[in-house]
Design an enzyme around this catalytic site. Structure first.
Site, mmCIF file in Angstrom:
data_model
loop_
_atom_site.group_PDB
_atom_site.id
_atom_site.type_symbol
_atom_site.label_atom_id
_atom_site.label_comp_id
_atom_site.label_asym_id
_atom_site.label_seq_id
_atom_site.Cartn_x
_atom_site.Cartn_y
_atom_site.Cartn_z
ATOM 1 N N ARG A 198 -14.214 13.531 12.710
ATOM 2 C CA ARG A 198 -15.026 12.360 12.401
ATOM 3 C C ARG A 198 -15.708 11.771 13.621
ATOM 4 O O ARG A 198 -16.885 11.392 13.561
ATOM 5 C CB ARG A 198 -14.160 11.296 11.744
ATOM 6 C CG ARG A 198 -13.735 11.720 10.370
ATOM 7 C CD ARG A 198 -12.778 10.753 9.749
ATOM 8 N NE ARG A 198 -12.518 11.182 8.373
ATOM 9 C CZ ARG A 198 -11.650 10.602 7.564
ATOM 10 N NH1 ARG A 198 -10.927 9.593 7.980
ATOM 11 N NH2 ARG A 198 -11.491 11.033 6.337
ATOM 12 N N HIS A 238 -14.062 2.467 9.716
ATOM 13 C CA HIS A 238 -13.311 2.936 8.567
ATOM 14 C C HIS A 238 -11.808 2.718 8.707
ATOM 15 O O HIS A 238 -11.148 2.208 7.824
ATOM 16 C CB HIS A 238 -13.608 4.419 8.376
ATOM 17 C CG HIS A 238 -12.875 5.042 7.244
ATOM 18 N ND1 HIS A 238 -12.926 4.533 5.977
ATOM 19 C CD2 HIS A 238 -12.068 6.134 7.186
ATOM 20 C CE1 HIS A 238 -12.177 5.289 5.184
ATOM 21 N NE2 HIS A 238 -11.640 6.245 5.877
ATOM 22 N N GLY A 280 0.843 -1.189 0.000
ATOM 23 C CA GLY A 280 0.000 0.000 0.000
ATOM 24 C C GLY A 280 0.878 1.238 0.000
ATOM 25 O O GLY A 280 2.065 1.180 -0.352
ATOM 26 N N SER A 283 -16.818 10.197 0.661
ATOM 27 C CA SER A 283 -15.719 11.005 1.182
ATOM 28 C C SER A 283 -16.168 12.115 2.124
ATOM 29 O O SER A 283 -17.186 12.762 1.923
ATOM 30 C CB SER A 283 -14.963 11.644 0.020
ATOM 31 O OG SER A 283 -14.111 12.653 0.515
#
Lengths: 229, 637, 262
Positions: B330, B401, B42, B284
């Protein structure tokens, strides 16, 4: 590894495709000239035969080399077409069980190989026949003391036969298919694709195909109906 | 065990600069002699492998995917933060540092975060040089947008595909090194164990996923960049292949696992529709730039959204947090969405959703501008829900997430196992208890491009690393234990697919250790998880053999690890009797559901030591000191 | 929307690359319309596992249309019939109740089948490795705003860079050609100033590698563009054709340099 870039180009997929496209474009232009000449048939035997005499006799120093390049372009086009098709088949050894298409392109692209093969046969019949007089003797005529081949007569004689005209008309349909995809496609292959002009390119490509094949077909059918005249 | 974070001395601004000079170097001619294994491709893994190879190390890169480009970093949508201050709105390295420490609810190391903020600007420079097509203004310069938890615009983006573009940049650099022969790429290999020889991490055991063969690979140092463990909740925004296996197996070999209970619940995801779902899809956070979050003011209001007049709408984020509005961090946004839904104000068939409404923005900016900014997200939403967000408000709900927890690492990004380095989401280091939007990409790339190339050299230069071969008994043992576990899975021969147990585990995790946690619930979870695990080992059906591509076996192996790891996550949540960031303990709150931290008792990193499956792990604490950012209760009002 | 659907699935089963494959028929009942295609396959596999049979191997990962892992030909169309969609984003509401759905792997010599519906697409990585990059090492990059880039160029570069490397273009092409994939990368980097120094070398090397790997030739059928889940345009192919012609025939890259690694 250290290959000459030009040799590498000639053996690459894109290089060959571009050569195929360019040789195709050359042949298309030849067709336009050929059609222009053939239209002369409509003005009668003397005019047409004299035109042919002018090309093949008086101008032969120019025309023969040009013919050689046409033959070369044609052979190259056919050779690459067959080679590329064989490779393309090999690139998918196991076929799909279900076939479907999402592309918005017309059906023409799909039949390039088939139409190409038909046109190859056509050329193998047409050129030896009318250019070389192989299958049957082409008679002569004399205008103003000059003896020349009676191509007009030969054409009229053969187009009087229904099956012969039919073969030509079918071949022109394949030619239409070949041109309808080929003109635009060759431009894409050499990299001419711009959203601003794509619609115009598509239109011109189809229009060109209509003019060329329409013209040849009209002459063949006209000649057919001249029989007994 | 004493946890030494190895934070260098000096002022916060100079620590990293000074430390770079202090670190030992490996002679260029000797670098090729050092073999380094990088697991994962990644953002962190690919950037590390490429950068290490550029320096001259002999790098071996491993991925369980068919290609390095598939790693889940690719799915990050919104953007990447950098303290460039291009918009001239008052940003600076210090402000990014401050925002990140505060956003993380004071549970991250100051020194690490400051280094991250410093490096952020170099990342953008490097990515632009690689050809990453960031969004630009008409003048040709880079565009920025805002993200949650910040009052400046510092987020660089490439449409809604920033993660993809950054990953492809790193992937291309990696593939360049593969072409040069500097990196040996091993695809379709799953790491199943690390090998420790005489106290040093010296290799890994991988399974060739095509042939089933177990392979031993030795190296002078091992880098894990294997991502997060969000799939322990079964439903999450993670890819279905994301797993904890690599980090968990390292943990079982002695690496400490830090703060596993810090999981991020992202506020803007497409709500769950039924039991069949395999994953949730994120919308998003950038959407909160222009979308307004609301619910009807009256419980049970079933009118369609356009029929509800302004006066009967509750814009709960704008009303409660006037200065940050819809762009609160968030954790705050998620918790508030949960609260209004718990009060019966939720919308949609399940009542577990809130509106994210673009009608004002469309009126103000026009549909075209909105389409340019969020077109692909709107299209994705339409595809999944069959509703057009240009016409009706999106329905969103929080979903798991990102995981801030991970293997414990020191300032050098090395775990407590010498030689085992951990990067990106797989480590615990920079985000504390809550990660701000657009910071994950920043951290992954900072770790891979700009930190590990320095610190791994320091490790190699300052330690004696004797030669080992893969015949060493430690390699044999590790391979045997991997083989034994695989055989055990194949031998159960029950009749239930592994996925069923995964769903059960996920439900327990979400119900008792999700957005809000309390002691009673966590106790239930601690009870339930071992039962599910036991049932798994009795009833699971793993068909096929270990000798070829066997996805059922791969999946079962990963789920077996989640069934062990889930217990540790819950234990950590149980032990941390405070609310902070993504971890909200109901016993610890003030006012109307605002999180209450307990700095007296929990201002530390909780690093857990493995003591055996079903045995209680041992807790080690690394105290956190805040010398540069004043420890305060967070406020976004 | 609560009406349940049923389908007859015909799934391609193939033990490995050397074996003959055949279709296995599976009946699916009670499928909710908002279930995704892959979730339905998950269910089919779970049913097989319960019966003690081996599940069908198929690949997927992100399930949100960006990783490029999923790769199924559904009723003859790569990724199914929806435009601009990967198969993981295909939902069962798009199928008629009672339909027969045939699922095949990508079929191309360059993408050999590994098992069932899983193919080996590492050829794409090899093509990128041959030149699909900008040769910059970490460190030493100039400030990100040092070079202004026209917005339209950045946007076109982004259009091309959106490629997810799934291989649907190859699967859809009647000739299994990789031109759209390769051109997307050539065009992405070719539109940016950062890509200029290696522009000639990149296109020559990537095309050479593509040709080596057994992909077919482009015949401008544009099935690739129609199948591409990111709707990448064949304009990029034209651009690559142009670049390749110029680079090969008129390029100023030193010939020795053309063959050197990296």
């Amino acid at each position: 590894m250290a290959k000459n870039p030009v040799t590498a180009y000639l053996s690459s997929s894109i290089g060959r495709k571009q050569i195929m496209g360019l040789s195709g474009v050359y042949l298309y232009f030849f067709l336009l000239v050929h059609l222009a000449g053939n239209i002369g048939m409509l003005s009668g035997a003397e005019h047409f035969n004299s035109y042919a005499y002018l090309l093949l006799h008086t101008l032969k120093e120019i025309i023969y080399p040009v013919e050689c390049t046409l033959v070369a372009a044609f052979l190259l086009h056919v050779y690459l077409g067959i080679k590329v098709t064989i490779e393309n088949r090999a690139a998918r050894p196991e076929r799909y069980a279900v076939n479907a298409s999402k592309a918005k392109q017309g059906p023409y692209a799909k039949y390039m190989f088939v139409s190409g093969m038909w046109l190859l046969i056509f050329v193998l019949v047409h050129v030896p026949h009318f250019r070389m007089g192989l299958y049957s003797e082409i008679g002569t005529v004399t205008y103003d003391g000059v003896e020349m081949r009676d191509l007009y007569g030969a054409a009229m004689h053969f187009f009087a036969k229904g099956w012969f005209t039919a073969f030509y008309v079918i071949s022109f349909l394949f030619l239409f298919n070949h041109l309808a995809h080929g003109v635009g496609s060759s431009l894409q292959s050499v990299g001419l694709n711009h959203p601003r002009y794509n619609a115009a390119i598509q239109f011109i490509s189809k229009a060109y195909a209509v003019v060329i094949t329409g013209g040849f077909t009209a002459i063949a059918i006209w000649a057919y109906f001249q029989r007994g005249v | 065990m004493i946890l030494d974070s190895k934070i260098p001395p000096g002022s916060i601004e100079n620590k990293w600069t000074d430390y770079k000079f202090q670190m030992k170097l490996v002679n260029p001619a000797n670098k090729r002699k050092h073999k380094i294994i990088v697991v994962g491709t990644g953002l962190a893994g690919a950037s590390a492998a490429a950068s290490l190879a550029e320096l001259g190390y002999n790098v071996h890169s491993f991925t369980f995917h068919d290609s390095p480009r598939r790693a889940h970093s690719i799915a990050a949508q919104g953007g990447i933060n950098a303290a460039k201050n291009y918009p001239n709105d008052g940003d600076s390295v210090h402000r990014l540092f401050y925002d990140t420490v505060k956003g993380g609810d004071f549970r991250a190391r100051e020194a690490n975060v400051h280094r991250l903020a410093e490096i952020s600007t170099q990342i953008i420079d490097h990515c632009v040089a690689q050809g990453v097509p960031f969004a630009r203004e008409y003048g040709g310069l880079l565009d920025n947008r805002s993200f949650g938890g910040a009052q400046v615009s510092r987020t660089f983006y490439a449409r809604g595909q920033t993660g993809q573009q950054l990953l492809l940049g790193a992937y291309q650099s990696l593939m360049r090194q593969v072409g040069l022969g500097a990196v040996k790429l091993h695809t379709r290999r799953e790491m199943l164990d690390v090998v420790v020889v005489d106290g040093q991490t010296r290799g890994i055991i991988v399974r060739n996923l095509v042939t089933g063969e177990l392979e031993r690979h030795e190296a002078d140092a091992v880098v894990l960049a294997t991502g997060g463990y969000g799939r322990v909740f079964y439903l999450s925004t993670n890819a279905v292949g994301c797993n904890v296996t690599a980090t968990w197996r390292a943990h079982k070999r002695g690496a400490l696992f830090a703060n596993p209970c810090f999981t991020q619940i992202h506020p803007t995801c497409i709500p769950v529709t039924g039991d069949h779902q395999s994953k949730l899809t994120l919308m998003s956070e950038s959407l909160r730039n222009d979308g307004r979050v609301w619910v009807p003011k009256t419980a049970g209001d079933k009118r369609s959204p356009e029929k509800i007049p302004e006066s009967e709408r509750f814009y709960f984020l704008e009303e409660k947090y006037p200065s940050f509005g819809n762009l609160v961090p968030r954790d705050v946004a998620s918790r508030n969405a949960k609260q209004v839904c718990d009060q019966g104000l939720g919308v949609g068939e399940t009542g577990l959703a809130v509106y994210l409404d673009f009608s004002d923005a469309i009126k103000r900016l026009g549909k075209d501008k909105i389409a340019e900014k969020y077109g692909n997200l709107f299209q994705m939403y339409d595809k999944i829900t069959d509703e057009n967000p240009y016409q009706v408000p999106m329905r969103i709900y929080p979903a798991v997430h990102y995981t801030m927890g991970g293997l414990w690492v020191d300032y050098n990004l090395m775990s407590n196992l010498p030689g085992l380095h951990v990067l990106g989401e797989a480590n615990f280091s920079d985000h504390g208890a809550n990660r701000l939007g657009a910071s994950a990409l920043m951290q992954g790339l900072a770790d891979g491009y700009f930190i590990i190339p320095h610190t791994i050299g320091h490790y190699l230069a300052s330690n004696k690393i004797p030669k080992v071969t893969t015949d060493h008994p430690a390699f044999v043992d590790a391979e045997n234990s991997v083989k034994a576990r695989q055989d055990k899975l194949l031998a159960v021969k029950g009749n239930k697919p592994a996925m069923e147990f995964h769903r059960q585990l996920g439900k327990v995790m979400w119900d008792y250790c999700g957005m809000a946690r309390n002691e009673a619930g966590l106790k239930i979870a601690l009870d339930e998880i071992p039962k599910i695990r036991e049932a798994f080992w009795k009833e699971v059906s793993v068909t096929g053999s270990g000798q070829d591509l066997n996805m059922a076996l791969e999946e079962a192996g990963r789920i077996a690890d989640f069934l062990e790891f889930g217990e540790l996550l819950v234990l950590d949540a149980y032990t941390r009797r405070e609310s902070c960031g993504g971890h909200f303990r109901e016993e610890s709150q003030v006012g109307e559901g605002e999180a209450l931290r307990d700095d007296n008792n929990f201002c530390h990193v909780a690093a857990w030591e493995f003591k055996g499956v079903g045995q209680k792990s041992e807790l080690h604490k690394e105290p956190l000191a805040f010398d540069n950012v004043h420890l305060t209760q967070r406020s976004y009002k | 929307m609560n009406q349940k659907l049923s389908f007859l699935l015909r799934l391609w089963r193939q033990k490995d690359g050397n074996s003959q494959g055949k279709f296995q028929e599976i009946r699916m009942k009670d499928i909710p319309p908002d279930m995704s295609f892959l979730e339905m396959l998950d269910e089919a596999n779970n049913d097989l596992i319960r019966k003690g049979e081996e599940p069908v191997a198929f690949e997927s990962d992100c399930r949100e249309g960006i990783c490029g892992t999923c790769s199924l030909v559904v009723n003859g169309l790569p990724h199914g019939s929806d435009p601009g969609t990967t198969v993981c984003q295909l939902f069962m509401r798009r199928f008629n109740d009672g339909a027969t759905i045939t699922v095949e792997p990508w079929r191309a010599k360059a993408f050999p089948v590994i098992k069932d519906l899983v193919t080996d697409r590492s050829a794409f990585d090899q093509i990128i490795s041959a030149g699909g990059f900008v040769s910059v090492n970490t460190g030493g990059a100039p400030d990100a705003n040092a070079t202004a880039i026209r917005k339209c160029d950045a946007d076109t570069a982004m259009d091309a860079a959106a490629c997810i490397g799934c291989g649907a273009c190859v699967a859809a092409c009647p000739n299994a050609s990789a031109m759209l994939f390769v051109s997307a990368k050539v065009s992405h980097l070719g539109h940016l100033p950062q890509g200029q120094p290696e522009r000639e070398r990149r296109v020559v090397r990537m095309v050479q590698k593509m040709d080596e790997l057994g992909f077919g030739n482009c015949s401008n059928r544009y099935e690739c563009e129609a199948a591409c889940p990111k709707e990448i345009s064949v304009e990029h192919i034209a651009r690559m054709n142009r670049d390749y012609g110029f680079a090969s025939l008129l390029g100023t890259e030193r010939e020795r340099g053309n063959s050197g690694a990296g």
